[in-house]
Each structure stands twice: as structure tokens, then as C-alpha cells.
Write a protein that holds these residues in place. Structure first.
Motif, PDB file in Angstrom:
ATOM      1  N   ALA A  10       5.845   4.410   0.917  1.00 44.90           N
ATOM      2  CA  ALA A  10       6.475   5.634   1.415  1.00 44.90           C
ATOM      3  C   ALA A  10       7.552   5.307   2.442  1.00 44.90           C
ATOM      4  CB  ALA A  10       5.421   6.564   2.007  1.00 44.90           C
ATOM      5  N   LEU A  11       7.263   4.348   3.318  1.00 41.51           N
ATOM      6  CA  LEU A  11       8.249   3.938   4.328  1.00 41.51           C
ATOM      7  C   LEU A  11       9.464   3.311   3.667  1.00 41.51           C
ATOM      8  CD1 LEU A  11       8.994   3.609   7.310  1.00 41.51           C
ATOM      9  CD2 LEU A  11       7.754   1.427   7.305  1.00 41.51           C
ATOM     10  N   GLU A  65      10.569   3.918   0.629  1.00 37.22           N
ATOM     11  CA  GLU A  65      11.335   4.979  -0.010  1.00 37.22           C
ATOM     12  C   GLU A  65      12.182   5.737   1.009  1.00 37.22           C
ATOM     13  OE1 GLU A  65       8.911   7.517  -2.394  1.00 37.22           O
ATOM     14  OE2 GLU A  65       8.594   5.989  -3.948  1.00 37.22           O
ATOM     15  N   THR A  66      11.657   5.906   2.215  1.00 35.71           N
ATOM     16  CA  THR A  66      12.429   6.555   3.279  1.00 35.71           C
ATOM     17  C   THR A  66      13.650   5.707   3.638  1.00 35.71           C
ATOM     18  OG1 THR A  66      10.469   7.640   4.190  1.00 35.71           O
ATOM     19  CG2 THR A  66      12.366   7.407   5.654  1.00 35.71           C
ATOM     20  N   ASN A  87       0.835  -1.199   0.000  1.00 38.77           N
ATOM     21  CA  ASN A  87       0.000   0.000   0.000  1.00 38.77           C
ATOM     22  C   ASN A  87       0.872   1.252   0.000  1.00 38.77           C
ATOM     23  OD1 ASN A  87       0.710   0.650   2.751  1.00 38.77           O
ATOM     24  ND2 ASN A  87      -0.804  -0.852   3.453  1.00 38.77           N
ATOM     25  N   GLU A  88       0.258   2.401  -0.105  1.00 35.22           N
ATOM     26  CA  GLU A  88       1.004   3.649  -0.228  1.00 35.22           C
ATOM     27  C   GLU A  88       1.846   3.938   1.006  1.00 35.22           C
ATOM     28  OE1 GLU A  88       2.803   6.703  -1.841  1.00 35.22           O
ATOM     29  OE2 GLU A  88       1.398   5.430  -2.949  1.00 35.22           O
ATOM     30  N   ASP A  89       1.323   3.644   2.192  1.00 40.22           N
ATOM     31  CA  ASP A  89       2.100   3.884   3.408  1.00 40.22           C
ATOM     32  C   ASP A  89       3.353   3.021   3.436  1.00 40.22           C
ATOM     33  OD1 ASP A  89       0.295   5.760   4.290  1.00 40.22           O
ATOM     34  OD2 ASP A  89      -0.775   4.384   5.622  1.00 40.22           O
ATOM     35  N   GLU A  90       3.217   1.758   3.015  1.00 44.15           N
ATOM     36  CA  GLU A  90       4.369   0.858   2.983  1.00 44.15           C
ATOM     37  C   GLU A  90       5.396   1.313   1.951  1.00 44.15           C
ATOM     38  OE1 GLU A  90       2.223  -3.373   4.232  1.00 44.15           O
ATOM     39  OE2 GLU A  90       2.114  -2.650   2.150  1.00 44.15           O
TER      40      GLU A  90
END
Length: 342
Positions: free
Chosen positions: A180-181, A183-184, A175-178
Motif C-alpha cells: 500500500a505504501l 502504491e502511494t 506485506n500488504e502495508d508495504e
């Protein structure tokens, strides 16, 4: 080590890396079947991974060279095997205009990169275009945070650290949250690599082929380096605390000879732990900016275009690796600054 002007006639080489199961073969198949205008020769190894489908190869104009003796980047004799394959390719270079080297999922790509600077015949004919690392959006996290590893042998980390482009593949499984994490996490390991997203290995090929990512253009590289704020100057990573990056900015030009002497000594003495070094540099007595790229002990420093009249001359340099001593590096770099100014 050498300093030379860019040579556009050289054949670009892309190193495709990524941990086991990341989807390298899927991406390679996609590249071979897309209409991208390139005539591509592929070098791959057989280290417990699926080979490019033979029917696909026969249906394409590309030539596939198999490494029969294991991972192409593990041993010196195998690296020499890669050089010999490149020489064989160069004997028929009218048949292709780009080379892709697919490494094993358990390989550190940096020894492969250095292979293209060992033999003069190969060095004169090819130019490393980019190291492209593919990661599995669903499973890469468990490898980056593997508690069984001691921080000195994490191939998944090494592959990302070495990359000029990172492709997050299988984004449909996260999902998008995963994402984004993830990518961080990637940005923590590699502050300057471009990050792309893909499903089933389908990515804009203009973002990974013919990009001069290993010897980037001034505009692109300087924009990335300018994003390195002060709090990034010594960034520790929770998943592998031994991998750090330090960056420096200098408003005084370097003495080119002293800087090259220092870099050669530093990278030679720390060849196992100095992963990447890159920068945009101001040299005394020269109106051009210089682009620095290094992988382990390999140094590539070349002049580019003249500084623009409307910009302030400045040097920015980044070191990525293990056991980095920021204070010692800064002291050495300051000793390389020119006393006479620009």
C-alpha cells in the motif's frame, strides 16, 4: 508534431521498462509462452541483463532481435539502430501483430518512445500502445529514496513517471502495508497510470497489451483526470522533490492553433524536464473532444468522439516533470483560450 485521426491498422508497440532486477525477462518469458492470441516480435538489448532463454525463443513463434551495441535509448546512433530493426520487422509484418521493446534496467524509456515518431516509414506503420514499467516490490523503495541521487538522474523514478501501466512485481516478498505504501509512492509520481500486481511476472496480459495506454480512450483517461482533486495540483514528492505534477481545469474552449503553438514551444524549450503531458481538451468550433499525450517534446493531439449530450464540456490537462512553474503554465494556457467560446 502532428494532429491526425486514429488509425487502427497500425501495429501496436509496447515498451517494457523497469529497474535492474524488477523481473522484465521473467515477464517477457511469460508473455511469450502464454496463449494470448498475439503474434509478438521482441526487440531487446544486451546491457548487462540476462537475455531471453534461447530454448524458450526457439519454442515460440516470436522473433527476437538483439541490440549488440548497448542500450537502445542512450545514443542517437543506437536509436537509429532501433529504427532500422523496426524497418526490418516491417518488411515481414505479416508474421506478427504486436512488438515489444525491452529496455535496459538503467534506461529512461522516453527516448525509446520518441524513436517511433522520427522516421516517417515507422510512424506510418506502428503506434505506441503503452509504456509498461515493472517494479520490484521488495527493493524499489531503496531506489526511489536513494539519497545518493541529486534528483535529476534517478532512472527508477523516470521509468515510473513515463509509464502508462506500472506492474508491482514480486508481491509475495512484501506485506500488504508495504504494498500500500509503495502504491502511494507510485501514485505520487504518476497520477494516471494503471497499477497492477504480479508474482513471478504473471499478470493479466489484457491489462498491458493492446490497451491504447499511450493514446488512451476518452472514457478511461477522463475518469483518471477527474480523480485529480485540488490538493494534487502541485504535488511534491519526498523521495525526489524535483519531480512534480500540476493540473488545470478550464470551462472555456481552447483555440487549437494557439494551444498547439504554445505546447510546441514549451515542450521544445523544456524537452529535458517535461516528462509527460496529457489531457482531455475542448476545442472551439469542434464537437469532438481531443486527447493530448506528450513525452518530452513529442506531441500527439488527436480528435476522438463527440462530446456526449449529457455532459458538460471541459478541459483537463496535466504536466509532469521537473522545474514546473504552475503560475506561468496557467497564464500561458489562459492565453490559448478562445475568445468566441465553443
Amino acid at each position: 508534431m502532428q494532429v491526425y485521426e486514429a488509425q487502427n491498422s497500425k501495429i501496436p508497440v509496447t515498451i517494457l521498462t523497469g529497474f535492474l532486477g524488477a523481473g522484465k525477462t521473467t515477464l517477457l518469458n511469460y508473455i511469450l509462452t502464454e496463449r494470448h492470441g498475439h503474434r509478438i516480435a521482441v526487440i531487446e538489448n544486451e546491457f548487462g541483463e540476462i537475455d531471453v532463454d534461447s530454448d524458450l525463443v526457439l519454442a515460440s513463434d516470436e522473433e527476437i532481435f538483439q541490440m549488440k551495441n548497448g542500450c537502445i535509448c542512450c545514443f542517437v546512433d543506437v536509436r537509429n539502430d532501433l529504427i532500422q530493426v523496426m524497418k526490418k520487422l516491417l518488411a515481414q509484418k505479416d508474421k506478427f501483430d504486436h512488438v515489444i521493446v525491452e529496455t535496459s534496467g538503467l534506461a529512461d524509456p522516453t527516448p525509446v518512445a520518441t524513436s517511433f515518431f522520427i522516421d516517417p516509414e515507422v510512424t506510418d506503420a506502428v503506434q505506441l500502445d503503452a509504456i509498461v514499467a515493472l517494479v520490484d516490490a521488495k527493493h524499489i523503495g531503496q531506489h526511489l529514496h536513494d539519497k545518493e541521487l541529486d534528483g535529476s538522474s534517478n532512472q527508477a523514478v523516470d521509468q515510473i513517471v513515463a509509464a502508462d501501466r506500472v506492474i508491482i512485481n514480486k508481491i509475495d516478498l512484501a506485506n500488504e502495508d508495504e504494498l500500500a505504501l509503495l502504491e502511494t509512492d507510485i501514485r505520487g509520481l504518476n497520477q494516471t497510470a494503471g497499477i497492477l500486481r504480479a508474482e513471478y511476472g504473471k499478470v493479466d496480459l489484457g491489462g498491458i497489451l493492446g490497451i491504447s495506454g499511450f493514446t488512451p480512450s476518452y472514457v478511461e483517461e477522463r475518469a483518471k483526470l477527474l480523480d485529480l482533486d485540488g490538493h494534487h495540483h502541485h504535488h511534491h514528492h519526498s523521495h525526489d522533490p524535483s519531480v512534480t505534477s500540476v493540473s488545470f481545469t478550464f470551462d472555456q474552449p481552447f483555440n487549437q492553433d494557439r494551444l498547439l503553438t504554445f505546447l510546441k514551444r514549451h515542450l521544445s524549450e523544456n524537452s529535458e524536464t517535461a516528462f509527460r503531458t496529457k489531457g482531455i481538451l475542448w476545442m472551439a468550433g469542434d464537437e469532438r473532444f481531443f486527447v493530448l499525450q506528450a513525452v518530452h517534446e513529442l506531441i500527439d493531439l488527436r480528435p476522438d468522439h463527440p462530446w456526449r449530450a449529457d455532459e458538460a464540456k471541459q478541459s483537463r490537462i496535466v504536466f509532469i516533470g521537473r522545474k514546473l512553474d504552475k503560475a506561468a503554465l496557467e497564464a500561458e494556457l489562459r492565453n490559448c483560450l478562445s475568445e468566441s467560446g465553443g
